[in-house]
Write a protein that holds these residues in place. Structure first.
Motif, mmCIF file in Angstrom:
data_model
loop_
_atom_site.group_PDB
_atom_site.id
_atom_site.type_symbol
_atom_site.label_atom_id
_atom_site.label_comp_id
_atom_site.label_asym_id
_atom_site.label_seq_id
_atom_site.Cartn_x
_atom_site.Cartn_y
_atom_site.Cartn_z
ATOM 1 N N HIS A 95 -6.573 -2.777 5.782
ATOM 2 C CA HIS A 95 -5.893 -2.649 4.561
ATOM 3 C C HIS A 95 -6.687 -3.240 3.389
ATOM 4 C CE1 HIS A 95 -1.644 -3.462 7.028
ATOM 5 N NE2 HIS A 95 -2.291 -2.236 7.103
ATOM 6 N N ALA A 96 -7.685 -3.986 3.668
ATOM 7 C CA ALA A 96 -8.364 -4.386 2.627
ATOM 8 C C ALA A 96 -9.446 -3.078 2.124
ATOM 9 C CB ALA A 96 -9.407 -5.654 3.175
ATOM 10 N N ILE A 150 -15.391 -2.111 4.752
ATOM 11 C CA ILE A 150 -15.278 -2.331 3.285
ATOM 12 C C ILE A 150 -16.319 -1.913 2.393
ATOM 13 C CG2 ILE A 150 -14.847 -4.111 1.607
ATOM 14 C CD1 ILE A 150 -13.365 -5.891 3.458
ATOM 15 N N ASP A 151 -17.523 -1.904 2.778
ATOM 16 C CA ASP A 151 -18.574 -1.394 1.903
ATOM 17 C C ASP A 151 -18.502 0.168 1.877
ATOM 18 O OD1 ASP A 151 -19.725 -3.814 1.653
ATOM 19 O OD2 ASP A 151 -21.143 -3.444 3.033
ATOM 20 N N ALA A 152 -18.182 0.845 2.990
ATOM 21 C CA ALA A 152 -17.924 2.158 3.129
ATOM 22 C C ALA A 152 -17.018 2.607 2.073
ATOM 23 C CB ALA A 152 -17.615 2.645 4.372
ATOM 24 N N ALA A 153 -15.817 1.868 2.170
ATOM 25 C CA ALA A 153 -14.823 2.374 1.155
ATOM 26 C C ALA A 153 -14.970 2.029 -0.264
ATOM 27 C CB ALA A 153 -13.416 1.276 1.547
ATOM 28 N N ARG A 154 -15.991 1.058 -0.409
ATOM 29 C CA ARG A 154 -16.459 0.621 -2.054
ATOM 30 C C ARG A 154 -17.313 1.911 -2.356
ATOM 31 N NH1 ARG A 154 -18.489 -4.136 -1.140
ATOM 32 N NH2 ARG A 154 -16.712 -5.292 -1.200
ATOM 33 N N ILE A 212 0.801 -1.441 -0.027
ATOM 34 C CA ILE A 212 -0.042 -0.045 -0.291
ATOM 35 C C ILE A 212 0.864 1.019 0.261
ATOM 36 C CG2 ILE A 212 -1.770 1.114 1.273
ATOM 37 C CD1 ILE A 212 -2.642 -1.576 2.355
ATOM 38 N N GLY A 213 1.853 1.203 0.718
ATOM 39 C CA GLY A 213 2.740 2.166 0.773
ATOM 40 C C GLY A 213 3.541 2.607 -0.597
ATOM 41 N N ALA A 214 3.942 1.566 -1.307
ATOM 42 C CA ALA A 214 4.523 1.874 -2.470
ATOM 43 C C ALA A 214 3.401 2.415 -3.537
ATOM 44 C CB ALA A 214 4.840 0.434 -3.113
ATOM 45 N N VAL A 215 2.205 1.929 -3.322
ATOM 46 C CA VAL A 215 1.153 2.847 -4.476
ATOM 47 C C VAL A 215 0.966 4.414 -3.868
ATOM 48 C CG1 VAL A 215 -1.476 2.850 -5.067
ATOM 49 C CG2 VAL A 215 0.020 0.777 -4.937
ATOM 50 N N LEU A 216 1.110 4.482 -2.681
ATOM 51 C CA LEU A 216 0.961 5.910 -2.306
ATOM 52 C C LEU A 216 2.102 6.718 -2.721
ATOM 53 C CD1 LEU A 216 -0.465 5.330 1.358
ATOM 54 C CD2 LEU A 216 -1.769 6.254 -0.580
ATOM 55 N N ALA A 229 -6.296 -8.763 -4.844
ATOM 56 C CA ALA A 229 -7.918 -8.195 -4.790
ATOM 57 C C ALA A 229 -7.959 -7.589 -3.146
ATOM 58 C CB ALA A 229 -8.695 -9.335 -4.713
ATOM 59 N N PRO A 230 -8.647 -6.916 -2.949
ATOM 60 C CA PRO A 230 -9.013 -6.579 -1.463
ATOM 61 C C PRO A 230 -9.132 -7.723 -0.510
ATOM 62 C CG PRO A 230 -10.290 -5.078 -2.693
ATOM 63 C CD PRO A 230 -9.814 -6.222 -3.548
#
Length: 649
Positions: A42-43, A642-646, A15-19, A33-34
């Motif tokens: 993290h998911a 997870i639903d909130a993030a989605r 995740i840090g690499a993507v940021l 996948a999540p």
């Protein structure tokens, strides 16, 4: 979970690499996948990053933190400080693919552990040993398979179209757009209520002549389904408020007529009394003549009709009150409400006995015979009742089980709208409704009411020859859908009224575009085409509504199976085991489960395991085995995160 089945440092590094370098996300998304992340936060973060990437939005610590803060989810993933912790945890962005492979490998290991637990559950469930062994082999075959798909709630799997406000006359469409913007509600809500307002203005005073004796009145039943807090009352006030103004204008116009009629009634009544007294006191020789004069005077007094004060709109009325109002108002009435209490009322909340007749006949325009307390029963030749409601999802599910609602055809008469819920994503400080838009809407709606108010026999709106061909084309398209096994085979009652609904919509569009002389013009083919777009919208939403009400047997049975899975906590099962548990009159044979299992599979709840090849002859073949999506039994807090993030992605 054992430490050997996850690597926290690898998850943080990915995740840090993507940021730090968002361009690596495209390659990593193929691997991860999540659900491959062990930690729920993290998911949720990975789900958010994928959503932002798909939307073409920036992916860096500042942008992601702002996005999560706006959604109210920043604290759930550790706050902005944790995002910087993730970036500091990256030894080298160049090795992001290696870190992702570590995370994916641990996810597969956890999958094997989960499969073992599922197999243990199956072994202790009482299933046949042969089925358990067959399921175990199939489970091992799936140990390296890809992740589970995102769950799709049953009944909402289809994509529902947005309300096509552009087909409405400009003055109506502009108000719909403005109200939706100001209230931050989906277009579906003000759009559907606008149609109910037009139906109120024109219903009972005009009907469309299709061909031969086929005529459709221009009144509608519309029901919008939205959860609490969706600002339904504010939308109702804006869209139907002008009707109350039009009602006041009708009252002021009628008051002098009422005064004159009441005076005429009193004069005629006194004249009749004098004639009756004269006949009573006359001698035998002159009584017959005076009796005839008294009879004529009494009939003349009885012929004087005193109008009632006009009323266009009622709220939560009983069926009996609605019938009385229809009779008093010459057959025209609208029940408009941002709540769904009227359904419980007509189902017998107060009387204990359902009374749907006034609503069924009021929609169809069938003659009603209404008993009045002050006089003999009277006929309403062509009643036109409008229904415009906004109800909560629970009400939609409840009405399917109310006595007679489906069997007698009430649900078949409703144009359903199931818009997407915007609560939680609304813009604060939205632009108010422009004054000129609101004024034009109010003036035109009032003009439509007043232009048709004096009609006693409905104005007849013919179709042009081309418009009639358009209606024939719609009929040809709809008919195969109604056949057993057709797309509308399970809602044939609703589908059978579809073409008539499109014609009614066309009549309202026509009248709204020709406010003062629509009764003198035929309906064009273009108007039918525009109404057909509304018909397509309502057809898609009707399918979803009836699915949600369990009208489709496959959907209803799928919910039964899902309830058993949730109740028992099953993570794996065989078809034979399931049938023993849920066998009912509706699920009388093992084959009856097929369509329900197909629905659950299509929505991501289940995965059918391929049976192993049979090596011995004879014996009973193993029963098909199924795995259950892990999210079905995931703790509510994790699912919510997870639903909130989605959603926010």
């Amino acid at each position: 979970m054992s430490r050997t089945t996850h690597d926290l440092a690898a998850e943080q590094a990915v995740i840090g690499a993507v940021l730090l370098a968002s361009d690596v996300l495209g390659d990593l998304a193929v691997t991860l996948a999540p659900g491959d992340f062990h930690r729920p936060d993290h998911a949720a973060l990975w789900e958010t990053l994928l959503g932002l990437h798909a939307a073409g939005r920036p992916i860096d610590a500042v942008a992601v933190a702002a996005h999560l803060a706006e959604a109210g989810d920043l604290a759930k993933v550790g706050g902005a400080a944790y995002l910087h912790t993730l970036m500091r945890a990256v030894p080298s962005v160049a090795n992001a693919g290696h870190y992702a492979a570590i995370v994916a490998d641990h996810a597969r290991r956890r999958h094997v552990v989960d499969l073992g637990a599922q197999l243990a559950d199956l072994a202790t469930s009482g299933a046949d040993v042969t089925d358990v062994v067959a399921a175990g082999r199939a489970m091992l075959d799936t140990a390296t398979a890809g992740g589970w798909p995102t769950l799709i709630p049953i009944g909402t799997g289809r994509h529902l179209p947005a309300f096509p406000a552009e087909v409405l006359p400009d003055w109506v469409a502009e108000m719909v757009y403005a109200v939706a913007e100001f209230t931050q509600t989906p277009l579906d809500l003000p759009g559907s209520i606008a149609l109910a307002a037009l139906s109120t203005a024109a219903g009972g005073r005009a009907e469309v002549e299709v061909r031969g004796s086929w005529r459709e009145p221009t009144n509608l039943f519309t029901v919008v389904v939205l959860p609490p807090g969706s600002r339904k009352s504010a939308v109702f006030s804006a869209m139907t408020g002008p009707l109350l103004g039009a009602e006041r204008a009708l009252v002021e116009r009628t008051k002098p007529v009422i005064v004159e009629a009441e005076l005429a009634a009193r004069v005629a009544g006194k004249a009749a009394d004098r004639a009756a007294n004269a006949a009573a006191n006359a001698d035998v020789s002159g009584r017959d003549t005076l009796l005839a004069e008294a009879t004529a005077a009494a009939m003349q007094a009885d012929a004087v009709t005193v109008p009632v004060l006009p009323q266009l709109v009622a709220d939560d009325v009983t069926s009996e009150a609605a019938a009385s109002l229809l009779a008093a108002q010459g057959g025209r009435l609208a029940v408009l409400s941002p709540e769904g209490g009227i359904f419980a009322t007509i189902a017998g909340r107060y009387s204990g006995t359902p009374n749907l007749e006034v609503f069924l006949k009021g929609h169809a325009g069938d003659m009603m015979r209404i008993g009045r307390q002050s006089r003999d029963a009277e006929h309403v030749e062509k009643p036109a009742l409008t229904l415009g409601l906004a109800v909560q999802p629970d009400v939609l599910r409840d009405i399917a089980g109310m006595p007679g609602f489906r069997g007698l055809g009430l649900l078949a008469r409703i144009l359903f709208s199931l818009p997407e819920n915007t609560v939680g994503r609304r813009k604060v400080g939205a632009d108010p409704i422009p004054a000129d838009v609101a004024t034009t809407y109010a003036e035109n709606l009032t003009a439509l009411v007043l232009s048709l108010a004096e009609w006693t026999d409905p104005a007849v709106l013919p179709l042009t020859a081309e418009a009639n061909q358009r209606v024939l084309d719609i009929e040809r398209t709809v008919e195969p859908r109604l056949a057993p096994g057709g797309a509308w085979g399970h809602i044939v009652d609703w589908g059978s009224k579809y073409t008539g609904a499109v014609v009614r919509l066309a009549g309202l569009i026509h009248l709204a575009e020709h406010l003062r002389d629509g009764w003198g013009k035929p309906i064009s083919a273009d108007t039918i085409d525009r109404a057909a777009l509304l018909g397509d919208y309502f057809a898609a939403h009707a399918l979803a509504a009836f699915d949600d009400m369990g009208a489709d047997p496959a959907t209803r049975n799928a919910r039964t199976v899902l309830a058993w899975i949730e109740r028992t906590g099953s993570t794996a099962f065989t078809k034979r085991e399931l049938f023993r548990a849920v066998k009912t009159a509706q699920l009388a044979t093992v084959a009856d489960l097929d369509s329900a299992l197909d629905v659950l599979d299509a929505h991501g709840y289940l995965r059918l395991l391929e049976p192993p090849a049979r090596t011995a002859k004879g014996g009973r073949p193993p029963s098909p085995s199924y795995l259950v999506h892990p999210e079905v039994h995931r703790p509510a807090a994790t699912v919510h995160a997870i639903d909130a993030a989605r959603r926010t992605a």
